[in-house]
Design an enzyme around this catalytic site. Sequence first.
Site, PDB file in Angstrom:
ATOM      1  N   GLU A 102       0.849  -1.199   0.000  1.00 20.88           N
ATOM      2  CA  GLU A 102       0.000   0.000   0.000  1.00 20.88           C
ATOM      3  C   GLU A 102       0.881   1.243   0.000  1.00 20.88           C
ATOM      4  OE1 GLU A 102      -3.649   0.178   2.319  1.00 20.88           O
ATOM      5  OE2 GLU A 102      -2.939   2.067   3.183  1.00 20.88           O
ATOM      6  N   THR A 106      -3.936   4.793  -1.582  1.00 23.04           N
ATOM      7  CA  THR A 106      -4.944   5.383  -0.711  1.00 23.04           C
ATOM      8  C   THR A 106      -5.504   6.656  -1.341  1.00 23.04           C
ATOM      9  OG1 THR A 106      -3.451   6.785   0.541  1.00 23.04           O
ATOM     10  CG2 THR A 106      -3.709   4.529   1.338  1.00 23.04           C
ATOM     11  N   ARG A 153     -16.185   3.895   3.272  1.00 24.53           N
ATOM     12  CA  ARG A 153     -16.989   5.029   3.713  1.00 24.53           C
ATOM     13  C   ARG A 153     -16.080   6.241   3.922  1.00 24.53           C
ATOM     14  NH1 ARG A 153     -19.071   5.439   9.758  1.00 24.53           N
ATOM     15  NH2 ARG A 153     -16.869   5.982   9.964  1.00 24.53           N
ATOM     16  N   ALA A 181     -20.084   2.109   3.583  1.00 21.43           N
ATOM     17  CA  ALA A 181     -19.382   1.565   2.405  1.00 21.43           C
ATOM     18  C   ALA A 181     -20.331   0.708   1.563  1.00 21.43           C
ATOM     19  CB  ALA A 181     -18.174   0.755   2.854  1.00 21.43           C
ATOM     20  N   TYR A 217     -11.836  -4.870  10.028  1.00 20.79           N
ATOM     21  CA  TYR A 217     -11.158  -4.444  11.260  1.00 20.79           C
ATOM     22  C   TYR A 217     -11.092  -5.619  12.239  1.00 20.79           C
ATOM     23  CZ  TYR A 217     -12.179  -0.187   8.868  1.00 20.79           C
ATOM     24  OH  TYR A 217     -12.240   0.780   7.891  1.00 20.79           O
ATOM     25  N   LYS A 251     -21.772  -6.007   3.833  1.00 21.88           N
ATOM     26  CA  LYS A 251     -20.863  -5.360   2.875  1.00 21.88           C
ATOM     27  C   LYS A 251     -20.362  -6.388   1.848  1.00 21.88           C
ATOM     28  CE  LYS A 251     -16.823  -3.284   4.434  1.00 21.88           C
ATOM     29  NZ  LYS A 251     -16.139  -2.119   5.052  1.00 21.88           N
ATOM     30  N   GLN A 253      -7.382  -3.637   8.482  1.00 20.41           N
ATOM     31  CA  GLN A 253      -6.623  -2.593   9.156  1.00 20.41           C
ATOM     32  C   GLN A 253      -5.367  -3.250   9.730  1.00 20.41           C
ATOM     33  OE1 GLN A 253      -8.332  -1.012  12.842  1.00 20.41           O
ATOM     34  NE2 GLN A 253      -7.893   1.037  12.082  1.00 20.41           N
TER      35      GLN A 253
HETATM   36  P1  FAD Z   1     -18.086   0.938   6.748  1.00 22.32           P
HETATM   37  O1  FAD Z   1     -17.928  -0.429   6.238  1.00 22.32           O
HETATM   38  O2  FAD Z   1     -19.232   1.740   6.242  1.00 22.32           O
HETATM   39  O3  FAD Z   1     -18.183   0.835   8.346  1.00 22.32           O
HETATM   40  C1  FAD Z   1     -18.131   1.994   9.157  1.00 22.32           C
HETATM   41  C2  FAD Z   1     -18.871   1.739  10.458  1.00 22.32           C
HETATM   42  O4  FAD Z   1     -20.274   1.654  10.196  1.00 22.32           O
HETATM   43  C3  FAD Z   1     -18.487   0.434  11.150  1.00 22.32           C
HETATM   44  O5  FAD Z   1     -18.544   0.655  12.535  1.00 22.32           O
HETATM   45  C4  FAD Z   1     -19.583  -0.531  10.693  1.00 22.32           C
HETATM   46  O6  FAD Z   1     -19.783  -1.586  11.624  1.00 22.32           O
HETATM   47  C5  FAD Z   1     -20.785   0.384  10.601  1.00 22.32           C
HETATM   48  N1  FAD Z   1     -21.729  -0.051   9.564  1.00 22.32           N
HETATM   49  C6  FAD Z   1     -21.425  -0.496   8.318  1.00 22.32           C
HETATM   50  N2  FAD Z   1     -22.545  -0.780   7.635  1.00 22.32           N
HETATM   51  C7  FAD Z   1     -23.584  -0.508   8.477  1.00 22.32           C
HETATM   52  C8  FAD Z   1     -25.008  -0.599   8.367  1.00 22.32           C
HETATM   53  N3  FAD Z   1     -25.578  -1.057   7.227  1.00 22.32           N
HETATM   54  N4  FAD Z   1     -25.772  -0.238   9.434  1.00 22.32           N
HETATM   55  C9  FAD Z   1     -25.208   0.204  10.586  1.00 22.32           C
HETATM   56  N5  FAD Z   1     -23.854   0.307  10.751  1.00 22.32           N
HETATM   57  C10 FAD Z   1     -23.072  -0.036   9.704  1.00 22.32           C
HETATM   58  N6  FAD Z   1      -9.723   6.056   4.693  1.00 22.32           N
HETATM   59  C11 FAD Z   1      -9.475   7.019   3.761  1.00 22.32           C
HETATM   60  O7  FAD Z   1      -9.981   8.150   3.920  1.00 22.32           O
HETATM   61  N7  FAD Z   1      -8.704   6.783   2.667  1.00 22.32           N
HETATM   62  C12 FAD Z   1      -8.145   5.575   2.415  1.00 22.32           C
HETATM   63  O8  FAD Z   1      -7.460   5.390   1.411  1.00 22.32           O
HETATM   64  C13 FAD Z   1      -8.357   4.534   3.370  1.00 22.32           C
HETATM   65  N8  FAD Z   1      -7.848   3.291   3.184  1.00 22.32           N
HETATM   66  C14 FAD Z   1      -8.128   2.299   4.074  1.00 22.32           C
HETATM   67  C15 FAD Z   1      -7.622   1.016   3.835  1.00 22.32           C
HETATM   68  C16 FAD Z   1      -7.900  -0.019   4.711  1.00 22.32           C
HETATM   69  C17 FAD Z   1      -7.342  -1.405   4.426  1.00 22.32           C
HETATM   70  C18 FAD Z   1      -8.691   0.222   5.874  1.00 22.32           C
HETATM   71  C19 FAD Z   1      -8.973  -0.897   6.838  1.00 22.32           C
HETATM   72  C20 FAD Z   1      -9.196   1.500   6.122  1.00 22.32           C
HETATM   73  C21 FAD Z   1      -8.922   2.544   5.233  1.00 22.32           C
HETATM   74  N9  FAD Z   1      -9.409   3.836   5.443  1.00 22.32           N
HETATM   75  C22 FAD Z   1      -9.171   4.830   4.520  1.00 22.32           C
HETATM   76  C23 FAD Z   1     -10.112   4.167   6.687  1.00 22.32           C
HETATM   77  C24 FAD Z   1     -11.657   4.012   6.576  1.00 22.32           C
HETATM   78  O9  FAD Z   1     -12.148   4.916   5.619  1.00 22.32           O
HETATM   79  C25 FAD Z   1     -12.242   4.309   7.964  1.00 22.32           C
HETATM   80  O10 FAD Z   1     -11.863   3.315   8.872  1.00 22.32           O
HETATM   81  C26 FAD Z   1     -13.753   4.545   8.002  1.00 22.32           C
HETATM   82  O11 FAD Z   1     -14.082   5.040   9.302  1.00 22.32           O
HETATM   83  C27 FAD Z   1     -14.592   3.310   7.763  1.00 22.32           C
HETATM   84  O12 FAD Z   1     -14.629   2.963   6.451  1.00 22.32           O
HETATM   85  P2  FAD Z   1     -15.313   1.565   5.995  1.00 22.32           P
HETATM   86  O13 FAD Z   1     -15.359   1.572   4.545  1.00 22.32           O
HETATM   87  O14 FAD Z   1     -14.684   0.439   6.694  1.00 22.32           O
HETATM   88  O15 FAD Z   1     -16.802   1.833   6.589  1.00 22.32           O
END
Ligand code: FAD
Length: 284
Positions: free
Chosen positions: A11, A42, A102, A118, A139, A159, A170
Amino acid sequence: MSSQSPSISFEIFPPNPAVGNEKIMVALKEMQDLAPHFISVTASNNKFNIEETTVRLADFIRNDLHIPTIAHLPAVYLTKEMVTETLTALDKVGVHKVLALRGDILPDVEPQKDFVYATDLIEYIKKEAPHFEIVGACYPEGHPDSPNQISDIQNLKKKVDAGCSSLLTQLFFDNESFYDFQDKCILAGIEVPIHAGIMPILNRNQALRLLKTCENIYLPRKFCSILDKYEHDPESLRAAGLAYAIDQIVDLVTQDVAGVHLYTMNNSDTAHQIYQATHTFFDK
Ligand code: FAD
């Protein structure tokens, strides 16, 4: 035991546009001979234009270095139109794999309304651009917004069902928490490959930043001892940080991990040193 070798991927993050891409392009060229399975790029959640940063580097990785690439796409501050524009830009350069995210909700910035989770983004991409392959984030120690790991894994299942072909984790420093998470995913019916995110700790500033931002990540005693003992000895801290990451990787591959995703921090030396110590384990 699985007979399939795991994949190794890297990455990188785009530098601030004011700094320019020269340094990261040199680092990427130096990573080219390691032939990773893919390099993910990223993306800024709210600050920088994704096309000028992420898409540009993904284009370079795919078309100049001929390495498969994944563009990260955090969408909470994007509208549907903006996502479509980004997908079109990726299409133009032949990049068809995204990490659908997200993004973090920033304390003082109101999100857009189109993508709350997401999963909403994944459903949108599946409808608008079904030829894209979608990866999701996960996570092992729970997402900080989640009340508990069970609801986090239930949301992860939604998802994956929306259309993820694999997951990237993560970073974590305790392999046991990763194995426990993998088991719970299997029980929840999540069957896509899970690539383990490993970040070698190489200097004090990086460690301090990490400790501040990743309060949900368990730091094993062995790891904390490295930080304490070599706090003022940069060379030993780097050597011990690399050894710790290599030890994690050896353990993961012997437990049949699907892939190791190395957070390189844009440092090609790190990628080389880890690769040299572990390359015989990975799929060629
Ligand atoms: P989601 O999957 O939407 O989850 C977010 C929260 O909402 C979680 O607590 C989940 O349990 C909850 N949730 C999900 N779906 C629902 C639902 N239907 N109903 C109720 N609750 C729900 N961030 C950046 O800005 N740029 C990057 O390039 C970047 N790269 C990353 C790469 C990796 C490998 C990882 C692990 C994270 C990265 N992040 C990045 C960080 C990420 O954007 C944050 O951790 C963000 O807060 C969550 O994104 P997500 O897509 O996992 O969210």
